[in-house]
Design an enzyme around this catalytic site. Structure first.
Site, PDB file in Angstrom:
ATOM      1  N   ASN A   1      -5.664  -6.437   1.476  1.00  0.00           N
ATOM      2  CA  ASN A   1      -6.905  -7.203   1.337  1.00  0.00           C
ATOM      3  C   ASN A   1      -7.928  -6.959   2.432  1.00  0.00           C
ATOM      4  O   ASN A   1      -9.132  -6.967   2.184  1.00  0.00           O
ATOM      5  CB  ASN A   1      -6.584  -8.710   1.285  1.00  0.00           C
ATOM      6  CG  ASN A   1      -5.834  -9.099   0.024  1.00  0.00           C
ATOM      7  OD1 ASN A   1      -6.028  -8.491  -1.027  1.00  0.00           O
ATOM      8  ND2 ASN A   1      -4.969 -10.088   0.129  1.00  0.00           N
TER       9      ASN A   1
ATOM     10  N   HIS B   1      -4.529 -10.450  -6.968  1.00  0.00           N
ATOM     11  CA  HIS B   1      -3.937 -10.685  -5.649  1.00  0.00           C
ATOM     12  C   HIS B   1      -3.648 -12.166  -5.405  1.00  0.00           C
ATOM     13  O   HIS B   1      -2.725 -12.504  -4.676  1.00  0.00           O
ATOM     14  CB  HIS B   1      -4.835 -10.109  -4.549  1.00  0.00           C
ATOM     15  CG  HIS B   1      -4.751  -8.617  -4.461  1.00  0.00           C
ATOM     16  ND1 HIS B   1      -5.216  -7.888  -3.387  1.00  0.00           N
ATOM     17  CD2 HIS B   1      -4.241  -7.698  -5.322  1.00  0.00           C
ATOM     18  CE1 HIS B   1      -4.999  -6.598  -3.593  1.00  0.00           C
ATOM     19  NE2 HIS B   1      -4.419  -6.447  -4.762  1.00  0.00           N
TER      20      HIS B   1
ATOM     21  N   HIS C   1      -7.628  -0.487 -13.524  1.00  0.00           N
ATOM     22  CA  HIS C   1      -8.227   0.594 -12.737  1.00  0.00           C
ATOM     23  C   HIS C   1      -9.212   1.431 -13.562  1.00  0.00           C
ATOM     24  O   HIS C   1      -9.629   2.493 -13.133  1.00  0.00           O
ATOM     25  CB  HIS C   1      -7.141   1.469 -12.109  1.00  0.00           C
ATOM     26  CG  HIS C   1      -6.375   0.769 -11.020  1.00  0.00           C
ATOM     27  ND1 HIS C   1      -5.248   1.302 -10.430  1.00  0.00           N
ATOM     28  CD2 HIS C   1      -6.577  -0.437 -10.409  1.00  0.00           C
ATOM     29  CE1 HIS C   1      -4.794   0.451  -9.507  1.00  0.00           C
ATOM     30  NE2 HIS C   1      -5.575  -0.603  -9.480  1.00  0.00           N
TER      31      HIS C   1
ATOM     32  N   ARG D   1      -9.602  -7.892  -9.313  1.00  0.00           N
ATOM     33  CA  ARG D   1      -8.532  -7.602  -8.355  1.00  0.00           C
ATOM     34  C   ARG D   1      -8.181  -8.833  -7.516  1.00  0.00           C
ATOM     35  O   ARG D   1      -7.010  -9.084  -7.218  1.00  0.00           O
ATOM     36  CB  ARG D   1      -8.970  -6.452  -7.440  1.00  0.00           C
ATOM     37  CG  ARG D   1      -7.909  -6.033  -6.441  1.00  0.00           C
ATOM     38  CD  ARG D   1      -8.265  -4.706  -5.821  1.00  0.00           C
ATOM     39  NE  ARG D   1      -7.239  -4.211  -4.925  1.00  0.00           N
ATOM     40  CZ  ARG D   1      -7.412  -4.065  -3.605  1.00  0.00           C
ATOM     41  NH1 ARG D   1      -8.562  -4.389  -3.047  1.00  0.00           N
ATOM     42  NH2 ARG D   1      -6.427  -3.597  -2.869  1.00  0.00           N
TER      43      ARG D   1
END
Ligand code: HEM
Ligand SMILES: *[C@@H]1O[C@H](CO)[C@@H](O)[C@H](O)[C@H]1NC(C)=O
Length: 345
Positions: free
Chosen positions: A94, A69, A193, A65
Protein backbone atom coordinates in the site's frame (compact mmCIF):
# COMPACT_ATOMS: atom_id res chain seq x y z
CA UNK A 1 -46.97 -40.82 15.13
CA UNK A 2 -47.56 -37.12 14.60
CA UNK A 3 -45.44 -36.50 17.66
CA UNK A 4 -42.40 -38.28 16.23
CA UNK A 5 -42.50 -36.41 12.96
CA UNK A 6 -42.65 -33.01 14.67
CA UNK A 7 -39.59 -34.01 16.69
CA UNK A 8 -37.90 -34.93 13.49
CA UNK A 9 -38.76 -31.56 12.03
CA UNK A 10 -37.34 -29.90 15.12
CA UNK A 11 -34.00 -31.67 14.79
CA UNK A 12 -33.79 -31.19 11.05
CA UNK A 13 -34.43 -27.47 11.50
CA UNK A 14 -31.73 -27.11 14.13
CA UNK A 15 -29.31 -29.17 12.17
CA UNK A 16 -29.86 -26.93 9.15
CA UNK A 17 -29.43 -23.74 11.18
CA UNK A 18 -26.22 -25.04 12.70
CA UNK A 19 -24.92 -26.09 9.33
CA UNK A 20 -25.87 -22.80 7.70
CA UNK A 21 -24.68 -20.52 10.51
CA UNK A 22 -21.39 -19.54 8.83
CA UNK A 23 -23.42 -18.23 5.91
CA UNK A 24 -25.94 -16.32 7.98
CA UNK A 25 -23.74 -13.24 8.19
CA UNK A 26 -24.48 -12.53 4.56
CA UNK A 27 -28.19 -12.50 5.28
CA UNK A 28 -27.63 -9.62 7.71
CA UNK A 29 -26.59 -7.42 4.81
CA UNK A 30 -29.33 -6.15 2.56
CA UNK A 31 -29.82 -4.19 -0.64
CA UNK A 32 -32.06 -1.62 1.02
CA UNK A 33 -30.10 -1.27 4.27
CA UNK A 34 -29.96 2.54 4.01
CA UNK A 35 -33.36 2.99 2.33
CA UNK A 36 -34.82 4.53 5.50
CA UNK A 37 -31.63 5.41 7.36
CA UNK A 38 -30.12 7.43 4.50
CA UNK A 39 -32.27 7.34 1.38
CA UNK A 40 -29.73 9.08 -0.89
CA UNK A 41 -26.76 6.99 0.21
CA UNK A 42 -26.30 5.08 -3.03
CA UNK A 43 -26.83 8.17 -5.16
CA UNK A 44 -24.31 10.20 -3.15
CA UNK A 45 -21.63 7.51 -3.36
CA UNK A 46 -22.09 6.92 -7.09
CA UNK A 47 -22.11 10.63 -7.83
CA UNK A 48 -18.88 11.10 -5.85
CA UNK A 49 -17.20 8.32 -7.81
CA UNK A 50 -18.54 9.69 -11.09
CA UNK A 51 -17.05 13.14 -10.51
CA UNK A 52 -13.75 11.68 -9.30
CA UNK A 53 -13.49 9.68 -12.54
CA UNK A 54 -14.36 12.73 -14.67
CA UNK A 55 -11.49 14.49 -12.93
CA UNK A 56 -9.02 11.58 -13.25
CA UNK A 57 -10.00 8.38 -15.07
CA UNK A 58 -7.20 6.41 -13.37
CA UNK A 59 -8.89 6.77 -9.97
CA UNK A 60 -11.41 4.02 -10.86
CA UNK A 61 -8.70 1.35 -10.73
CA UNK A 62 -7.33 2.73 -7.48
CA UNK A 63 -10.73 2.55 -5.77
CA UNK A 64 -11.23 -1.02 -6.93
CA UNK A 65 -7.85 -2.05 -5.56
CA UNK A 66 -8.45 -0.22 -2.28
CA UNK A 67 -11.61 -2.27 -1.74
CA UNK A 68 -9.71 -5.50 -2.49
CA UNK A 69 -7.02 -4.53 0.02
CA UNK A 70 -9.66 -3.63 2.60
CA UNK A 71 -11.48 -6.95 2.36
CA UNK A 72 -8.37 -9.12 2.13
CA UNK A 73 -6.95 -7.95 5.46
CA UNK A 74 -9.17 -8.14 8.57
CA UNK A 75 -12.25 -8.50 6.34
CA UNK A 76 -14.16 -5.63 4.72
CA UNK A 77 -14.02 -3.23 7.67
CA UNK A 78 -12.36 -0.11 6.21
CA UNK A 79 -9.15 -1.06 8.06
CA UNK A 80 -7.18 0.05 5.00
CA UNK A 81 -8.49 3.60 5.45
CA UNK A 82 -7.12 4.08 8.99
CA UNK A 83 -4.21 6.50 9.29
CA UNK A 84 -2.51 4.60 12.19
CA UNK A 85 1.26 4.64 11.84
CA UNK A 86 1.38 0.85 12.23
CA UNK A 87 -1.69 0.38 10.06
CA UNK A 88 -2.25 -1.16 6.66
CA UNK A 89 -1.48 2.04 4.77
CA UNK A 90 2.17 1.55 5.65
CA UNK A 91 2.39 -2.06 4.50
CA UNK A 92 4.54 -2.71 1.40
CA UNK A 93 1.66 -3.30 -1.02
CA UNK A 94 0.00 0.00 0.00
CA UNK A 95 2.74 2.47 0.87
CA UNK A 96 3.29 4.95 -1.98
CA UNK A 97 0.96 2.79 -4.01
CA UNK A 98 -2.63 2.65 -2.76
CA UNK A 99 -4.60 5.78 -3.57
CA UNK A 100 -8.17 7.06 -3.65
CA UNK A 101 -8.40 7.90 0.07
CA UNK A 102 -9.43 11.51 -0.67
CA UNK A 103 -12.32 10.35 -2.82
CA UNK A 104 -13.69 8.29 0.07
CA UNK A 105 -13.11 11.19 2.51
CA UNK A 106 -15.04 13.52 0.26
CA UNK A 107 -17.98 11.15 -0.15
CA UNK A 108 -17.96 10.49 3.59
CA UNK A 109 -18.17 14.21 4.37
CA UNK A 110 -21.17 14.57 2.07
CA UNK A 111 -22.81 11.61 3.76
CA UNK A 112 -22.10 13.01 7.24
CA UNK A 113 -23.96 16.11 6.16
CA UNK A 114 -26.90 14.17 4.71
CA UNK A 115 -27.11 11.50 7.42
CA UNK A 116 -24.68 11.92 10.34
CA UNK A 117 -23.16 8.80 11.97
CA UNK A 118 -25.12 6.49 9.69
CA UNK A 119 -23.08 5.17 6.78
CA UNK A 120 -20.01 3.00 7.35
CA UNK A 121 -16.76 3.73 5.54
CA UNK A 122 -16.48 0.13 4.39
CA UNK A 123 -19.93 0.27 2.77
CA UNK A 124 -18.86 3.47 0.98
CA UNK A 125 -15.70 1.77 -0.28
CA UNK A 126 -17.56 -1.38 -1.36
CA UNK A 127 -20.12 0.62 -3.30
CA UNK A 128 -17.44 2.95 -4.71
CA UNK A 129 -15.49 -0.02 -6.11
CA UNK A 130 -18.60 -1.40 -7.79
CA UNK A 131 -19.46 2.04 -9.21
CA UNK A 132 -15.88 2.44 -10.47
CA UNK A 133 -16.18 -0.82 -12.44
CA UNK A 134 -19.62 0.17 -13.74
CA UNK A 135 -18.47 3.64 -14.87
CA UNK A 136 -15.38 2.13 -16.54
CA UNK A 137 -17.57 0.06 -18.85
CA UNK A 138 -17.59 -3.09 -16.74
CA UNK A 139 -20.51 -5.01 -15.27
CA UNK A 140 -23.06 -3.50 -12.91
CA UNK A 141 -24.14 -5.51 -9.88
CA UNK A 142 -26.28 -4.50 -6.90
CA UNK A 143 -24.37 -4.33 -3.62
CA UNK A 144 -25.72 -5.56 -0.30
CA UNK A 145 -25.01 -3.09 2.51
CA UNK A 146 -24.91 -2.96 6.29
CA UNK A 147 -21.21 -3.56 7.00
CA UNK A 148 -19.66 -1.79 10.00
CA UNK A 149 -16.19 -0.36 10.41
CA UNK A 150 -13.45 -2.06 12.42
CA UNK A 151 -11.44 -0.43 15.17
CA UNK A 152 -7.91 -1.27 14.10
CA UNK A 153 -5.58 -2.03 11.21
CA UNK A 154 -2.46 -4.16 11.07
CA UNK A 155 0.55 -3.39 8.90
CA UNK A 156 1.92 -6.82 9.70
CA UNK A 157 -1.26 -8.65 8.63
CA UNK A 158 -1.36 -6.64 5.39
CA UNK A 159 2.25 -7.56 4.60
CA UNK A 160 1.56 -11.24 5.22
CA UNK A 161 -1.86 -11.58 3.64
CA UNK A 162 -1.87 -9.42 0.51
CA UNK A 163 -0.54 -11.18 -2.59
CA UNK A 164 2.84 -10.18 -4.01
CA UNK A 165 3.58 -10.01 -7.75
CA UNK A 166 6.78 -11.97 -7.10
CA UNK A 167 5.35 -14.99 -5.34
CA UNK A 168 4.47 -18.29 -7.06
CA UNK A 169 0.88 -18.90 -8.15
CA UNK A 170 0.43 -21.66 -5.60
CA UNK A 171 1.15 -19.20 -2.77
CA UNK A 172 -1.27 -16.66 -4.23
CA UNK A 173 -3.94 -19.37 -4.50
CA UNK A 174 -3.30 -20.30 -0.86
CA UNK A 175 -3.86 -16.68 0.22
CA UNK A 176 -7.21 -16.59 -1.59
CA UNK A 177 -8.25 -20.00 -0.20
CA UNK A 178 -7.47 -18.70 3.27
CA UNK A 179 -10.16 -16.05 2.70
CA UNK A 180 -12.74 -18.53 1.44
CA UNK A 181 -12.14 -17.71 -2.22
CA UNK A 182 -11.44 -20.42 -4.80
CA UNK A 183 -9.37 -20.89 -7.93
CA UNK A 184 -12.00 -19.34 -10.16
CA UNK A 185 -12.11 -16.27 -7.91
CA UNK A 186 -8.32 -15.93 -8.24
CA UNK A 187 -8.52 -15.93 -12.02
CA UNK A 188 -11.59 -13.79 -12.52
CA UNK A 189 -10.68 -11.20 -9.87
CA UNK A 190 -7.22 -10.89 -11.42
CA UNK A 191 -9.21 -9.55 -14.36
CA UNK A 192 -9.37 -6.31 -12.33
CA UNK A 193 -5.93 -5.72 -13.89
CA UNK A 194 -7.77 -4.77 -17.06
CA UNK A 195 -7.61 -1.24 -15.62
CA UNK A 196 -4.90 0.63 -13.77
CA UNK A 197 -1.16 0.95 -13.51
CA UNK A 198 1.84 -0.70 -11.91
CA UNK A 199 5.16 0.82 -10.88
CA UNK A 200 8.23 -0.43 -12.74
CA UNK A 201 9.74 -2.16 -9.71
CA UNK A 202 6.77 -4.55 -9.57
CA UNK A 203 7.81 -6.18 -12.87
CA UNK A 204 11.37 -4.95 -13.54
CA UNK A 205 13.14 -8.25 -12.90
CA UNK A 206 11.27 -9.58 -15.94
CA UNK A 207 12.89 -6.90 -18.12
CA UNK A 208 16.54 -7.25 -17.22
CA UNK A 209 17.33 -10.07 -14.84
CA UNK A 210 14.67 -12.75 -14.76
CA UNK A 211 15.15 -15.23 -11.90
CA UNK A 212 18.77 -14.10 -11.61
CA UNK A 213 19.55 -15.19 -15.20
CA UNK A 214 20.95 -11.77 -16.17
CA UNK A 215 18.48 -11.84 -19.09
CA UNK A 216 14.85 -10.81 -19.65
CA UNK A 217 11.98 -13.23 -19.13
CA UNK A 218 12.19 -15.28 -22.36
CA UNK A 219 8.42 -15.80 -22.41
CA UNK A 220 7.58 -12.07 -22.42
CA UNK A 221 6.24 -10.81 -25.75
CA UNK A 222 9.22 -9.14 -27.46
CA UNK A 223 7.61 -5.88 -28.57
CA UNK A 224 6.11 -5.40 -25.10
CA UNK A 225 9.58 -6.07 -23.67
CA UNK A 226 11.11 -3.32 -25.83
CA UNK A 227 8.40 -0.85 -24.83
CA UNK A 228 8.70 -1.65 -21.15
CA UNK A 229 12.48 -1.36 -21.20
CA UNK A 230 12.01 2.15 -22.57
CA UNK A 231 9.50 3.11 -19.83
CA UNK A 232 11.54 1.42 -17.11
CA UNK A 233 15.28 1.75 -17.86
CA UNK A 234 17.58 -0.48 -15.84
CA UNK A 235 18.36 2.00 -13.09
CA UNK A 236 16.88 2.57 -9.66
CA UNK A 237 15.35 5.96 -10.47
CA UNK A 238 12.86 4.36 -12.84
CA UNK A 239 11.40 2.17 -10.08
CA UNK A 240 8.37 4.36 -9.46
CA UNK A 241 7.53 5.11 -13.10
CA UNK A 242 4.18 3.70 -14.21
CA UNK A 243 3.11 1.26 -16.91
CA UNK A 244 -0.49 0.27 -17.68
CA UNK A 245 -1.47 -3.25 -16.62
CA UNK A 246 -3.51 -3.41 -19.85
CA UNK A 247 -1.77 -1.08 -22.33
CA UNK A 248 -4.46 -1.55 -24.99
CA UNK A 249 -7.42 -0.17 -22.99
CA UNK A 250 -6.01 0.96 -19.64
CA UNK A 251 -9.12 2.78 -18.41
CA UNK A 252 -11.73 0.51 -19.95
CA UNK A 253 -13.03 -2.43 -17.95
CA UNK A 254 -13.09 -5.23 -20.54
CA UNK A 255 -11.54 -8.68 -21.11
CA UNK A 256 -8.42 -7.47 -22.95
CA UNK A 257 -6.35 -8.40 -19.87
CA UNK A 258 -7.11 -12.07 -20.57
CA UNK A 259 -6.37 -11.70 -24.28
CA UNK A 260 -3.00 -10.24 -23.36
CA UNK A 261 -2.22 -13.18 -21.07
CA UNK A 262 -3.05 -15.59 -23.90
CA UNK A 263 -0.50 -13.80 -26.10
CA UNK A 264 2.19 -13.70 -23.37
CA UNK A 265 1.78 -9.98 -22.82
CA UNK A 266 0.78 -9.92 -19.16
CA UNK A 267 2.63 -7.22 -17.21
CA UNK A 268 3.17 -8.82 -13.82
CA UNK A 269 4.90 -12.16 -13.46
CA UNK A 270 2.00 -13.21 -11.22
CA UNK A 271 -0.50 -12.33 -13.98
CA UNK A 272 1.31 -14.31 -16.66
CA UNK A 273 1.65 -17.25 -14.25
CA UNK A 274 -2.10 -17.86 -14.67
CA UNK A 275 -1.21 -19.26 -18.13
CA UNK A 276 1.32 -21.72 -16.72
CA UNK A 277 -1.14 -23.86 -14.79
CA UNK A 278 -3.60 -25.92 -16.85
CA UNK A 279 -6.45 -25.32 -14.43
CA UNK A 280 -6.15 -21.52 -14.49
CA UNK A 281 -5.07 -21.29 -18.16
CA UNK A 282 -8.31 -22.84 -19.35
CA UNK A 283 -10.28 -20.19 -17.43
CA UNK A 284 -8.09 -17.39 -18.82
CA UNK A 285 -8.81 -18.66 -22.34
CA UNK A 286 -12.57 -18.79 -21.66
CA UNK A 287 -12.60 -15.23 -20.33
CA UNK A 288 -10.50 -14.02 -23.27
CA UNK A 289 -13.17 -15.40 -25.59
CA UNK A 290 -16.30 -14.28 -23.78
CA UNK A 291 -16.74 -10.81 -22.34
CA UNK A 292 -20.17 -11.69 -20.94
CA UNK A 293 -18.80 -14.75 -19.14
CA UNK A 294 -16.09 -12.57 -17.60
CA UNK A 295 -18.54 -9.80 -16.64
CA UNK A 296 -20.94 -12.25 -14.98
CA UNK A 297 -18.26 -14.18 -13.11
CA UNK A 298 -16.46 -11.00 -12.06
CA UNK A 299 -19.65 -9.60 -10.51
CA UNK A 300 -20.24 -12.90 -8.70
CA UNK A 301 -16.71 -13.05 -7.28
CA UNK A 302 -16.78 -9.37 -6.27
CA UNK A 303 -19.88 -10.17 -4.26
CA UNK A 304 -17.96 -12.94 -2.49
CA UNK A 305 -15.00 -10.63 -1.90
CA UNK A 306 -17.30 -8.01 -0.36
CA UNK A 307 -18.55 -10.48 2.26
CA UNK A 308 -15.18 -11.53 3.69
CA UNK A 309 -15.08 -11.09 7.49
CA UNK A 310 -17.88 -8.53 7.48
CA UNK A 311 -18.86 -6.94 10.81
CA UNK A 312 -22.56 -6.29 11.35
CA UNK A 313 -24.29 -4.58 14.27
CA UNK A 314 -23.67 -4.72 17.20
CA UNK A 315 -20.05 -5.35 16.17
CA UNK A 316 -17.86 -2.56 14.85
CA UNK A 317 -18.83 1.08 14.60
CA UNK A 318 -19.88 3.76 12.14
CA UNK A 319 -16.77 5.90 11.88
CA UNK A 320 -17.25 9.64 11.78
CA UNK A 321 -13.96 10.09 9.94
CA UNK A 322 -12.78 7.21 7.75
CA UNK A 323 -9.17 7.82 8.77
CA UNK A 324 -9.64 7.14 12.48
CA UNK A 325 -11.75 5.10 14.83
CA UNK A 326 -14.28 7.02 16.95
CA UNK A 327 -12.57 5.45 19.96
CA UNK A 328 -9.27 7.22 19.26
CA UNK A 329 -8.87 10.55 20.99
CA UNK A 330 -12.54 11.02 21.73
CA UNK A 331 -12.47 9.90 25.37
CA UNK A 332 -9.26 11.83 25.95
CA UNK A 333 -10.63 14.99 24.39
CA UNK A 334 -13.85 15.04 26.37
CA UNK A 335 -12.70 13.14 29.46
CA UNK A 336 -16.25 11.90 29.56
CA UNK A 337 -17.17 8.23 29.91
CA UNK A 338 -20.72 8.77 28.75
CA UNK A 339 -19.41 10.41 25.58
CA UNK A 340 -17.09 7.47 24.99
CA UNK A 341 -19.98 5.09 25.35
CA UNK A 342 -22.02 7.06 22.87
CA UNK A 343 -19.41 6.60 20.17
CA UNK A 344 -19.57 2.84 20.59
CA UNK A 345 -23.15 2.56 19.38
C1 HEM B 1 -3.90 -12.19 -7.63
C2 HEM B 1 -3.01 -11.53 -6.95
C3 HEM B 1 -2.70 -10.07 -7.17
C4 HEM B 1 -1.45 -9.52 -7.22
C5 HEM B 1 -0.12 -10.25 -7.04
C6 HEM B 1 -1.61 -8.12 -7.48
C7 HEM B 1 -0.57 -7.21 -7.58
C8 HEM B 1 -0.70 -5.91 -7.99
C9 HEM B 1 0.40 -5.00 -8.17
C10 HEM B 1 1.86 -5.30 -7.90
C11 HEM B 1 -0.11 -3.83 -8.63
C12 HEM B 1 0.67 -2.56 -8.93
C13 HEM B 1 0.84 -1.75 -7.66
C14 HEM B 1 1.88 -0.67 -7.78
O1 HEM B 1 2.65 -0.67 -8.73
O2 HEM B 1 1.96 0.21 -6.90
C15 HEM B 1 -1.54 -4.00 -8.74
C16 HEM B 1 -2.41 -3.04 -9.18
C17 HEM B 1 -3.78 -3.21 -9.22
N1 HEM B 1 -4.48 -4.27 -8.71
FE1 HEM B 1 -3.74 -6.06 -8.20
N2 HEM B 1 -2.94 -7.83 -7.60
C18 HEM B 1 -3.65 -8.99 -7.40
C19 HEM B 1 -5.02 -9.11 -7.37
C20 HEM B 1 -5.91 -8.07 -7.54
C21 HEM B 1 -7.32 -8.15 -7.29
C22 HEM B 1 -8.06 -9.39 -6.78
C23 HEM B 1 -7.84 -6.93 -7.57
C24 HEM B 1 -9.27 -6.42 -7.47
C25 HEM B 1 -10.33 -7.20 -7.48
C26 HEM B 1 -6.74 -6.10 -8.02
C27 HEM B 1 -6.87 -4.81 -8.48
C28 HEM B 1 -5.81 -4.03 -8.91
C29 HEM B 1 -5.98 -2.77 -9.60
C30 HEM B 1 -7.30 -2.18 -10.07
C31 HEM B 1 -4.69 -2.24 -9.79
C32 HEM B 1 -4.33 -0.89 -10.41
C33 HEM B 1 -4.29 0.12 -9.29
C34 HEM B 1 -4.07 1.56 -9.73
O3 HEM B 1 -3.94 1.85 -10.91
O4 HEM B 1 -4.05 2.42 -8.83
N3 HEM B 1 -5.58 -6.81 -7.95
N4 HEM B 1 -1.87 -5.27 -8.33
C1 LIG C 1 20.89 -10.87 -11.50
O1 LIG C 1 20.41 -11.33 -10.26
C2 LIG C 1 21.30 -12.21 -9.61
C3 LIG C 1 20.59 -12.81 -8.40
O2 LIG C 1 19.58 -11.99 -7.93
C4 LIG C 1 22.57 -11.44 -9.26
O3 LIG C 1 23.46 -12.28 -8.58
C5 LIG C 1 23.19 -10.92 -10.53
O4 LIG C 1 24.31 -10.11 -10.24
C6 LIG C 1 22.19 -10.10 -11.34
N1 LIG C 1 22.74 -9.80 -12.65
C7 LIG C 1 22.72 -8.60 -13.20
C8 LIG C 1 23.28 -8.48 -14.57
O5 LIG C 1 22.27 -7.62 -12.63
Amino acid sequence: MEHTSSYKLFYVTWFCLLFLSPFLVSSLLSYNYYARRCPNMIRIVRRGVWYAIQDDASIAASLLRLHFHDCFVNGCDASVLLDDTSGEKNAFPNKDSARGYEVIDHIKSELEEACPYTVSCTDILTLAAAAAVDFSGGPYWPVELGRRDGFSASEDAANKQLPSPFEPLKDIIAKFTEKGLDLKDVVVLSGAHTIGFAQCFTFKPRLFNFSGSGKPDPTLDSSLLTNLQRVCPNQADSDTKLAPLDPVTSTKFDNVYFKLLVSNAGLLQSDQALMRDDRTASMVISYSRSLSLFNNDFAESMDKLARIGVLTAPKGEIRENCRKSNRVGFAKKTGNRAATKKTLN
